[in-house]
Write a protein that holds these residues in place. Structure first.
Motif, PDB file in Angstrom:
ATOM      1  N   MET A  23     -44.249-127.318  28.899  1.00 18.15           N
ATOM      2  CA  MET A  23     -42.801-127.225  29.209  1.00 18.15           C
ATOM      3  C   MET A  23     -42.098-128.292  30.311  1.00 18.15           C
ATOM      4  O   MET A  23     -41.083-128.585  29.816  1.00 18.15           O
ATOM      5  CB  MET A  23     -42.572-125.754  29.981  1.00 18.15           C
ATOM      6  CG  MET A  23     -41.148-125.302  30.074  1.00 18.15           C
ATOM      7  SD  MET A  23     -40.567-125.343  28.413  1.00 18.15           S
ATOM      8  CE  MET A  23     -38.664-125.357  28.988  1.00 18.15           C
ATOM      9  N   LEU A  24     -43.121-128.910  31.036  1.00 25.68           N
ATOM     10  CA  LEU A  24     -42.554-129.918  31.930  1.00 25.68           C
ATOM     11  C   LEU A  24     -42.330-131.154  31.130  1.00 25.68           C
ATOM     12  O   LEU A  24     -41.329-131.866  31.422  1.00 25.68           O
ATOM     13  CB  LEU A  24     -43.801-130.140  32.902  1.00 25.68           C
ATOM     14  CG  LEU A  24     -43.708-129.300  34.063  1.00 25.68           C
ATOM     15  CD1 LEU A  24     -44.956-129.448  35.046  1.00 25.68           C
ATOM     16  CD2 LEU A  24     -42.417-128.897  34.943  1.00 25.68           C
TER      17      LEU A  24
ATOM     18  N   VAL B  30     -38.968-130.789  29.490  1.00 25.33           N
ATOM     19  CA  VAL B  30     -37.702-130.841  30.308  1.00 25.33           C
ATOM     20  C   VAL B  30     -37.657-132.542  30.684  1.00 25.33           C
ATOM     21  O   VAL B  30     -36.699-132.973  30.603  1.00 25.33           O
ATOM     22  CB  VAL B  30     -38.072-130.010  31.561  1.00 25.33           C
ATOM     23  CG1 VAL B  30     -36.859-130.521  32.532  1.00 25.33           C
ATOM     24  CG2 VAL B  30     -38.183-128.558  31.424  1.00 25.33           C
ATOM     25  N   ALA B  31     -38.946-132.958  30.811  1.00 23.46           N
ATOM     26  CA  ALA B  31     -38.674-134.467  31.083  1.00 23.46           C
ATOM     27  C   ALA B  31     -38.178-135.237  29.989  1.00 23.46           C
ATOM     28  O   ALA B  31     -37.369-136.167  29.986  1.00 23.46           O
ATOM     29  CB  ALA B  31     -40.131-135.004  31.332  1.00 23.46           C
ATOM     30  N   LEU B  32     -38.475-134.894  28.778  1.00 20.92           N
ATOM     31  CA  LEU B  32     -37.973-135.280  27.376  1.00 20.92           C
ATOM     32  C   LEU B  32     -36.469-135.033  27.218  1.00 20.92           C
ATOM     33  O   LEU B  32     -35.676-135.935  26.833  1.00 20.92           O
ATOM     34  CB  LEU B  32     -38.516-134.713  26.273  1.00 20.92           C
ATOM     35  CG  LEU B  32     -40.014-135.351  25.978  1.00 20.92           C
ATOM     36  CD1 LEU B  32     -40.566-134.619  24.756  1.00 20.92           C
ATOM     37  CD2 LEU B  32     -39.927-136.964  25.587  1.00 20.92           C
ATOM     38  N   LEU B  33     -35.983-133.891  27.807  1.00 17.91           N
ATOM     39  CA  LEU B  33     -34.732-133.550  27.871  1.00 17.91           C
ATOM     40  C   LEU B  33     -33.962-134.523  28.568  1.00 17.91           C
ATOM     41  O   LEU B  33     -32.752-135.033  28.196  1.00 17.91           O
ATOM     42  CB  LEU B  33     -34.455-131.964  27.959  1.00 17.91           C
ATOM     43  CG  LEU B  33     -32.875-131.768  28.359  1.00 17.91           C
ATOM     44  CD1 LEU B  33     -32.327-131.476  26.822  1.00 17.91           C
ATOM     45  CD2 LEU B  33     -32.913-130.409  29.021  1.00 17.91           C
ATOM     46  N   LEU B  34     -34.318-134.533  29.862  1.00 19.02           N
ATOM     47  CA  LEU B  34     -33.712-135.678  30.874  1.00 19.02           C
ATOM     48  C   LEU B  34     -33.717-137.131  30.374  1.00 19.02           C
ATOM     49  O   LEU B  34     -32.610-137.812  30.298  1.00 19.02           O
ATOM     50  CB  LEU B  34     -34.455-135.646  32.392  1.00 19.02           C
ATOM     51  CG  LEU B  34     -34.344-134.199  32.833  1.00 19.02           C
ATOM     52  CD1 LEU B  34     -34.919-134.272  34.124  1.00 19.02           C
ATOM     53  CD2 LEU B  34     -32.853-133.757  33.280  1.00 19.02           C
ATOM     54  N   ILE B  35     -34.815-137.495  29.945  1.00 21.29           N
ATOM     55  CA  ILE B  35     -34.796-138.983  29.081  1.00 21.29           C
ATOM     56  C   ILE B  35     -33.869-138.951  28.042  1.00 21.29           C
ATOM     57  O   ILE B  35     -33.049-140.049  27.984  1.00 21.29           O
ATOM     58  CB  ILE B  35     -36.232-139.303  28.899  1.00 21.29           C
ATOM     59  CG1 ILE B  35     -37.303-139.296  29.962  1.00 21.29           C
ATOM     60  CG2 ILE B  35     -36.230-140.583  27.960  1.00 21.29           C
ATOM     61  CD1 ILE B  35     -38.563-139.304  29.664  1.00 21.29           C
TER      62      ILE B  35
ATOM     63  N   VAL C  73     -31.885-132.653  20.497  1.00 24.27           N
ATOM     64  CA  VAL C  73     -32.019-131.441  19.450  1.00 24.27           C
ATOM     65  C   VAL C  73     -33.456-130.888  19.656  1.00 24.27           C
ATOM     66  O   VAL C  73     -33.403-129.695  19.894  1.00 24.27           O
ATOM     67  CB  VAL C  73     -31.482-131.905  18.203  1.00 24.27           C
ATOM     68  CG1 VAL C  73     -31.976-130.776  17.266  1.00 24.27           C
ATOM     69  CG2 VAL C  73     -30.354-132.272  18.142  1.00 24.27           C
ATOM     70  N   ASP C  74     -34.606-131.552  19.337  1.00 24.08           N
ATOM     71  CA  ASP C  74     -35.943-131.192  19.481  1.00 24.08           C
ATOM     72  C   ASP C  74     -36.028-130.406  20.899  1.00 24.08           C
ATOM     73  O   ASP C  74     -36.799-129.273  20.997  1.00 24.08           O
ATOM     74  CB  ASP C  74     -36.940-132.172  19.280  1.00 24.08           C
ATOM     75  CG  ASP C  74     -36.921-132.570  17.829  1.00 24.08           C
ATOM     76  OD1 ASP C  74     -36.531-131.883  16.893  1.00 24.08           O
ATOM     77  OD2 ASP C  74     -37.214-133.918  17.719  1.00 24.08           O
ATOM     78  N   SER C  75     -35.850-130.892  22.059  1.00 22.82           N
ATOM     79  CA  SER C  75     -36.441-130.491  23.210  1.00 22.82           C
ATOM     80  C   SER C  75     -35.478-129.163  23.606  1.00 22.82           C
ATOM     81  O   SER C  75     -35.707-128.087  24.040  1.00 22.82           O
ATOM     82  CB  SER C  75     -36.092-131.302  24.108  1.00 22.82           C
ATOM     83  OG  SER C  75     -34.665-131.951  24.277  1.00 22.82           O
ATOM     84  N   GLY C  76     -34.143-129.327  23.213  1.00 25.79           N
ATOM     85  CA  GLY C  76     -33.325-128.056  23.335  1.00 25.79           C
ATOM     86  C   GLY C  76     -33.449-126.905  22.522  1.00 25.79           C
ATOM     87  O   GLY C  76     -33.599-125.713  23.053  1.00 25.79           O
TER      88      GLY C  76
ATOM     89  N   ALA D 167     -35.046-123.316  24.184  1.00 26.47           N
ATOM     90  CA  ALA D 167     -34.421-122.070  23.728  1.00 26.47           C
ATOM     91  C   ALA D 167     -35.348-121.139  23.259  1.00 26.47           C
ATOM     92  O   ALA D 167     -35.400-119.881  23.863  1.00 26.47           O
ATOM     93  CB  ALA D 167     -33.613-122.445  22.398  1.00 26.47           C
ATOM     94  N   GLU D 168     -36.533-121.745  22.478  1.00 31.35           N
ATOM     95  CA  GLU D 168     -37.501-120.786  22.149  1.00 31.35           C
ATOM     96  C   GLU D 168     -38.416-120.302  23.146  1.00 31.35           C
ATOM     97  O   GLU D 168     -38.827-119.176  23.171  1.00 31.35           O
ATOM     98  CB  GLU D 168     -38.581-121.658  21.278  1.00 31.35           C
ATOM     99  CG  GLU D 168     -37.861-121.826  19.889  1.00 31.35           C
ATOM    100  CD  GLU D 168     -38.616-122.569  18.980  1.00 31.35           C
ATOM    101  OE1 GLU D 168     -39.908-123.337  19.391  1.00 31.35           O
ATOM    102  OE2 GLU D 168     -38.262-122.771  17.517  1.00 31.35           O
ATOM    103  N   TRP D 169     -38.681-121.332  24.258  1.00 31.93           N
ATOM    104  CA  TRP D 169     -39.503-120.915  25.490  1.00 31.93           C
ATOM    105  C   TRP D 169     -38.989-119.741  26.355  1.00 31.93           C
ATOM    106  O   TRP D 169     -39.697-118.952  26.819  1.00 31.93           O
ATOM    107  CB  TRP D 169     -39.912-122.048  26.354  1.00 31.93           C
ATOM    108  CG  TRP D 169     -40.714-121.815  27.320  1.00 31.93           C
ATOM    109  CD1 TRP D 169     -42.211-121.805  27.042  1.00 31.93           C
ATOM    110  CD2 TRP D 169     -40.584-122.009  28.716  1.00 31.93           C
ATOM    111  NE1 TRP D 169     -42.582-121.656  28.444  1.00 31.93           N
ATOM    112  CE2 TRP D 169     -41.844-121.612  29.336  1.00 31.93           C
ATOM    113  CE3 TRP D 169     -39.316-121.954  29.359  1.00 31.93           C
ATOM    114  CZ2 TRP D 169     -41.908-121.477  30.757  1.00 31.93           C
ATOM    115  CZ3 TRP D 169     -39.403-121.850  30.529  1.00 31.93           C
ATOM    116  CH2 TRP D 169     -40.664-121.605  31.477  1.00 31.93           C
ATOM    117  N   LEU D 170     -37.542-120.046  26.582  1.00 27.76           N
ATOM    118  CA  LEU D 170     -36.820-119.057  27.455  1.00 27.76           C
ATOM    119  C   LEU D 170     -36.352-117.854  26.535  1.00 27.76           C
ATOM    120  O   LEU D 170     -35.770-116.857  27.442  1.00 27.76           O
ATOM    121  CB  LEU D 170     -35.626-119.631  27.989  1.00 27.76           C
ATOM    122  CG  LEU D 170     -35.994-120.819  28.877  1.00 27.76           C
ATOM    123  CD1 LEU D 170     -34.668-121.381  29.423  1.00 27.76           C
ATOM    124  CD2 LEU D 170     -36.430-120.449  30.187  1.00 27.76           C
TER     125      LEU D 170
END
Length: 314
Positions: free
Chosen positions: A1-2, A5-10, A188-191, A195-198
């Motif tokens: 998950m970390l 999130v890191a990929l999302l920020l990147i 898109v992928d990280s979003g 969504a699935e994780w939460l």
């Protein structure tokens, strides 16, 4: 998950920086190649401001995630007014140039109303998309006419520079485009993963997190303009960006794949989008400037919308 999130920020950093390079190099290439300012102002800069939203929605449609495609476009339109403009106006009142404000505002509102009409049957078909693209074509024609009126054909002819002197600009242009496209795919992928994780619906993630991410260039530009005392620039940019978010982005995305529309969008998201647009237009038309309390109200409506989104549809 970390890692996600890191990929999302990147990806957000990639999209923001890529869009910045894209705008800078596109304008530079246009100027050096002798293209008139009319064309630069009416097309290249306008396209560049919505590049993140465009690539994310188009990529999501291509990958079959139509909720993400629709949610990002509509969420960005809501975020641009509710969060970006609401925050800027709340900080400092913005003067309104009525003529341009009403024309651009009319295009924005008409595109939003047309979206509701074509989506009423639960799907935005390729034909519906053509109708939206027709509105976009009308908006671009208006922009070209506006730019021509401003410059009145008195620019003079620029001396074109050799192609060899454009190498740096071209490399920056390509790099910016690659960063925006690659960042959009990662976003898109990280979003979707988050969504699935939460356990949160993909549409809600698209309307909030992804929409906010793709609206970062507008937010950064608006804050920067305000700090420099040019906050009035933000209004025209955002009105135009919203027209493109709806008419261009959803119009093109529907050509890639028909876009199914959730009942949530028809019952909640679309009506709120209309309400927040109408609020902005009423405030702008009835006074010579947008007052701070009006910005606070618009921001409050946006925060209420996000709260309701998680309360009612999560």
């Amino acid at each position: 998950m970390l890692v996600t999130v890191a990929l999302l920020l990147i990806s957000l950093l990639m999209i923001t920086k890529g869009a910045d390079w894209f705008v800078e190099s596109a304008v530079s290439i246009s100027q050096k190649s002798g293209i008139p300012k009319i064309i630069i102002g009416a097309t290249i800069v306008s396209f560049a401001t919505t590049a993140p939203e465009f690539t994310v929605s188009a990529m999501a449609a291509y990958m079959g995630h139509v909720d993400m495609a629709v949610g990002n476009a509509v969420g960005s339109a809501i975020c641009n007014i509710g969060l970006v403009l609401g925050l800027i106006i709340a900080i400092k009142a913005i003067p309104v140039e009525i003529h341009g404000f009403t024309r651009k505002g009319a295009f924005m509102l008409f595109s939003a109303l047309l979206l509701i009409v074509v989506a009423y049957d639960g799907v935005i078909s390729p034909f519906d998309g053509i109708l939206l693209l027709t509105v976009f074509a009308g908006f671009m024609y208006y922009n070209v006419r506006l730019q021509r009126a401003i410059f009145d054909g008195n620019e003079g002819i620029r001396k074109k520079v050799p192609l060899s002197q454009l190498k740096k600009d071209i490399m920056l242009f390509v790099s910016g485009a690659v960063l925006v496209v690659a960042g959009s795919r990662i976003l898109v992928d990280s979003g979707i993963t988050i969504a699935e994780w939460l356990g949160i619906p993909e549409m809600i993630i698209a309307l909030t997190l992804v929409a906010l991410g793709t609206s970062l260039p507008e937010l950064i530009t608006a804050v920067s303009s305000t700090l420099k005392g040019h906050q009035d620039i933000s209004i025209g940019n955002i009105l135009g960006a919203n027209t493109m978010n709806i008419a261009l982005i959803l119009g093109v995305s529907s050509q890639i794949r028909p876009l199914s529309i959730l009942p949530q969008s028809l019952e909640y998201d679309f009506p709120l989008m209309i309400i927040i647009m109408v609020l902005l237009l009423i405030f702008g038309i009835t006074g010579k400037k947008l007052e701070r309390w009006e910005g606070g109200l618009i921001l409050g409506v946006y925060l209420g919308y996000v709260t309701g989104l998680f309360s009612l549809y999560n």
